[in-house]
Structures are given as C-alpha cells and as structure tokens.
Scaffold this motif. Sequence first.
Motif, PDB file in Angstrom:
ATOM      1  N   ALA A 102       8.225  45.036  47.403  1.00 41.93           N
ATOM      2  CA  ALA A 102       8.397  46.084  48.419  1.00 41.93           C
ATOM      3  C   ALA A 102       7.094  46.853  48.464  1.00 41.93           C
ATOM      4  CB  ALA A 102       9.555  46.995  48.037  1.00 41.93           C
ATOM      5  N   LYS A 103       6.334  46.676  49.511  1.00 38.50           N
ATOM      6  CA  LYS A 103       4.968  47.199  49.570  1.00 38.50           C
ATOM      7  C   LYS A 103       4.968  48.716  49.643  1.00 38.50           C
ATOM      8  CE  LYS A 103       2.418  43.488  51.760  1.00 38.50           C
ATOM      9  NZ  LYS A 103       1.539  43.177  52.884  1.00 38.50           N
ATOM     10  N   ALA A 104       5.399  49.351  48.581  1.00 32.45           N
ATOM     11  CA  ALA A 104       5.388  50.800  48.483  1.00 32.45           C
ATOM     12  C   ALA A 104       6.279  51.436  49.548  1.00 32.45           C
ATOM     13  CB  ALA A 104       3.966  51.343  48.588  1.00 32.45           C
TER      14      ALA A 104
ATOM     15  N   GLY B 256      -3.923  52.163  39.591  1.00 34.08           N
ATOM     16  CA  GLY B 256      -3.200  51.276  40.499  1.00 34.08           C
ATOM     17  C   GLY B 256      -3.560  51.623  41.928  1.00 34.08           C
ATOM     18  N   GLY B 257      -3.509  50.647  42.814  1.00 35.55           N
ATOM     19  CA  GLY B 257      -3.754  50.926  44.222  1.00 35.55           C
ATOM     20  C   GLY B 257      -5.179  51.299  44.565  1.00 35.55           C
ATOM     21  N   ILE B 258      -6.146  50.838  43.786  1.00 31.88           N
ATOM     22  CA  ILE B 258      -7.543  51.029  44.178  1.00 31.88           C
ATOM     23  C   ILE B 258      -7.774  50.360  45.536  1.00 31.88           C
ATOM     24  CG2 ILE B 258      -9.942  50.485  43.586  1.00 31.88           C
ATOM     25  CD1 ILE B 258      -8.749  52.717  41.887  1.00 31.88           C
TER      26      ILE B 258
ATOM     27  N   GLU C 105      -2.436  46.544  47.384  1.00 34.98           N
ATOM     28  CA  GLU C 105      -2.099  46.074  46.039  1.00 34.98           C
ATOM     29  C   GLU C 105      -1.266  47.138  45.311  1.00 34.98           C
ATOM     30  OE1 GLU C 105      -5.653  44.781  44.003  1.00 34.98           O
ATOM     31  OE2 GLU C 105      -6.559  44.071  45.870  1.00 34.98           O
ATOM     32  N   PRO C 106      -0.004  47.328  45.727  1.00 31.55           N
ATOM     33  CA  PRO C 106       0.818  48.391  45.139  1.00 31.55           C
ATOM     34  C   PRO C 106       1.465  48.029  43.809  1.00 31.55           C
ATOM     35  CG  PRO C 106       2.070  47.269  46.823  1.00 31.55           C
ATOM     36  CD  PRO C 106       0.693  46.650  46.849  1.00 31.55           C
ATOM     37  N   ALA C 107       1.320  46.778  43.352  1.00 29.58           N
ATOM     38  CA  ALA C 107       2.052  46.335  42.152  1.00 29.58           C
ATOM     39  C   ALA C 107       1.745  47.211  40.936  1.00 29.58           C
ATOM     40  CB  ALA C 107       1.728  44.872  41.846  1.00 29.58           C
ATOM     41  N   GLY C 108       0.469  47.593  40.765  1.00 26.10           N
ATOM     42  CA  GLY C 108       0.103  48.422  39.617  1.00 26.10           C
ATOM     43  C   GLY C 108       0.723  49.803  39.659  1.00 26.10           C
ATOM     44  N   VAL C 109       0.860  50.362  40.865  1.00 27.65           N
ATOM     45  CA  VAL C 109       1.496  51.674  41.029  1.00 27.65           C
ATOM     46  C   VAL C 109       2.970  51.580  40.669  1.00 27.65           C
ATOM     47  CG1 VAL C 109       2.044  53.509  42.679  1.00 27.65           C
ATOM     48  CG2 VAL C 109      -0.157  52.311  42.832  1.00 27.65           C
TER      49      VAL C 109
ATOM     50  N   VAL D 209       4.420  42.554  39.676  1.00 27.90           N
ATOM     51  CA  VAL D 209       4.887  43.830  39.118  1.00 27.90           C
ATOM     52  C   VAL D 209       5.391  43.621  37.695  1.00 27.90           C
ATOM     53  CG1 VAL D 209       6.508  45.749  39.375  1.00 27.90           C
ATOM     54  CG2 VAL D 209       5.490  44.703  41.406  1.00 27.90           C
ATOM     55  N   GLU D 210       6.171  42.573  37.504  1.00 26.63           N
ATOM     56  CA  GLU D 210       6.733  42.295  36.172  1.00 26.63           C
ATOM     57  C   GLU D 210       5.624  42.025  35.151  1.00 26.63           C
ATOM     58  OE1 GLU D 210       9.219  38.984  37.021  1.00 26.63           O
ATOM     59  OE2 GLU D 210      10.687  40.155  38.173  1.00 26.63           O
ATOM     60  N   THR D 211       4.605  41.266  35.548  1.00 32.82           N
ATOM     61  CA  THR D 211       3.508  40.979  34.629  1.00 32.82           C
ATOM     62  C   THR D 211       2.697  42.232  34.336  1.00 32.82           C
ATOM     63  OG1 THR D 211       3.394  38.733  35.546  1.00 32.82           O
ATOM     64  CG2 THR D 211       1.534  39.460  34.213  1.00 32.82           C
TER      65      THR D 211
END
Length: 395
Positions: free
Chosen positions: A5-7, A32-34, A38-42, A200-202
């Motif tokens: 879910a892209k944020a 996250g999100g630099i 790429e929202p996975a880190g956030v 996200v899981e990784t």
Amino acid sequence: MQQVAKAEGMKVRRVIDHIQGEKNGPTVVFFGGIHGNEPAGVLASEQVFEEIREKKIPVFGNIYALSGNLGALEHKMRFQQEDFNRIWFPDRIQRILAEEVLAHPEEQQLKELFQIIEEILENGEPPFYFLDLHTTSSDTTPFMVLNDSLLNRNYASNYPLPIILGIEEYLHGALLSYINELGYVSLGFESGQHEDVKAVETNIDFIWYSLMLTHSIPADEKAKKLHYESIFKASSTSHRFYEIYHQHLIAPGHNFEMKPGFINFQLVPKGTELALENNTILKTKHQRQIFMPLYQKQGNEGFYFVRPVPRFLLWLSKQLRQFKVDYLLAILPGVKWDSKVKDTLVVDLRITRFFAKKLFHLLGYRARQVDKTHLRIKSRERASRTNDYVETSWF
C-alpha cells in the motif's frame, strides 16, 4: 506479487519516531522514503517502533526513524523537481542553509533533514549508525550498498547479504556519502521491488537485526538468529562483495526503455539486447552481470555492471590500508597532493596511464574524473571514526 500500500492514508512526517533509552548506548538512525516511490522503509520503521513500545522492549541509547522526501512520498513519486539523493554536496548544503528562498521542494526537504541530522550528532552518543532503507524498480534479491571504507566493510560483513562497494564513484551527492565522509558507519539496504509487500517484511527483519547487532535493544540470540535467517532466506545471491565497474547514464533528453525481465545480479550473455535508447538498441559486448536496471520513468541511471571482488584483493586492500601504504602514492610520477582539498590526490593520466583504478581502490581511494587528463582521488579511510566502534561486539 503482493503489492505494498503505497503510503495510502499514511500520515507522512519527518520524524517517524524517536525512542530515547538508557544512557551509554549507541545512536541508530533509519532513513525511509529518501525516494518518494519507496515507502517500504517508512512502513517497516513504523511497525518496528510501535512494537517496541507495545512490548516495552528496553532501548539503550537512541533510535530514530526519519522520513526523507515528504513531498515526493505524498505524491508517490521518486522526486518532485530533483533527485533528493543526488544533492548532498557540502558546498550546496551550505548554500541551501544560507538562503531563505529555495529553488524547489527537494532543497527545502534537505534543509529540514540536515538540521535534524545535525541535532542528532550534537545530542546523541557514539557510536553512530546511519542505515538508509530503499527499494528498486526491478525485481531484486536484497542487498547492501556502501562507501568502501574498512569500517563500513567490517560492519556490513555481519549481514548475510551481497554487498556492493564503490557506488559513491557513480552516484554523486548521495545522503550516505555525505554522512560517510563525516566518518560514521553508513550504508544502504535495498530490500526488494518497490511494490512488493515482501520488501516491507524484509525491512522489518533488517531493522530488528540491526538493533540487536548494535545492542540498541537486548540481543536475544534466538530472536537475532531468526531475523538473520529471514534476511538470508530472502536473498538468492551469495553473501560476498561486488564492485561496480560500469554505469550507463541516460543522456539528457533521451528516451530510454529497458528491455523487460532483467533482475539484479543476473548474468547476461554476450549480444543480449538490454535497452532501447533513442531508437538505438544497446547490447552487451561481453557476458555481463547486470545491476539496478531502470524500470521507472524518473531517474537517469539506466543500468550498471558489477563483478565479484576476489577475497584475496579484499584481504590485500585491508593490509595495505592498515599500514597506510597510500602515503607512498605521492612519490609516484604524475601523482601529487591537492593543495586545496584535504586527503585528496591529483593524478595526471598523461603520466600515470599504467596505473589502474584498482590500485587506488585497493589503497582506499575513490576516483573522480576531473577532465580528460586528470583524476582526483580522495581517501575513504582518513575520515573514519574507527575509535568510536572498536569496543563494539561486531568490530
């Protein structure tokens, strides 16, 4: 492939979270999100920090989760005006800090994030760790990228992942390159493809493992092993070091389309069609190992080639750097110290054509082409704050 879910509905904010724990602990910062697509880190940072609070897990030192490009995250795009991860040059930072009216949103984002980083360095306790969470436009096994200092190598070796060295020679103005030149451990983690929920899981496993490795939370060996094994299982490429040796830059104004189906670390036979650029087909002239093929509209780095670094060369470079053999470079013909830039050598290629970049890499220098006849090479080792980390369990 399950989608992230892209944020959607996510309240994007600069400081995702900060937990101040007991004193005498490290300072660990996750970005996250630099890049805004790429929202996975956030998302992963939010989940981990929430669980730490819910389970009342003890924290030692300070742990931070920071968002990078807020405007781009809200618009679900890589950047708005300029790549946020290509503008972290010291002179440009100083100009941005001095000006009230800035050119575009990314400069404003830099000003805000830079001030937070400065506050963290001012108020936090060493050792400092800066870990940047990314995803890629192509399908990928997880991997790590870092500036090739012995300190970064040593730390990264604790993860069961392929490690890419020397990316700062190709990606100019990256956030982590700026931080690394301040001497701190700093590396990037690429967890998977942008829209894959597994990314996200990784990232979650990576964050937990990193917090245990740095002793920011109690290092329960069973839990630490589980996160380590999850990261290992997510990676289909061997845990070893690779170096980038070729970058295909897309010329300004050119139309570029990568051929479908390429993935990171894939071995590509000679004669394979890689991409179409301005009606010209780009083919491999020899067998290559492809890296970071571009499958998104924004960005000007089309693809890279990588190759494994022999273990003997890794060992040799460590020995040469530890004994500071690089001081002898300045006595070679065509090599001299730069009179204006600290820890930097200027190499006249008209005299030193027989020197390969590999020699400078072995001795801990990164090379930048100044013009057709000169290289400027800068030490990766001089700035390292190694003494801040010598007492850690991983060192």
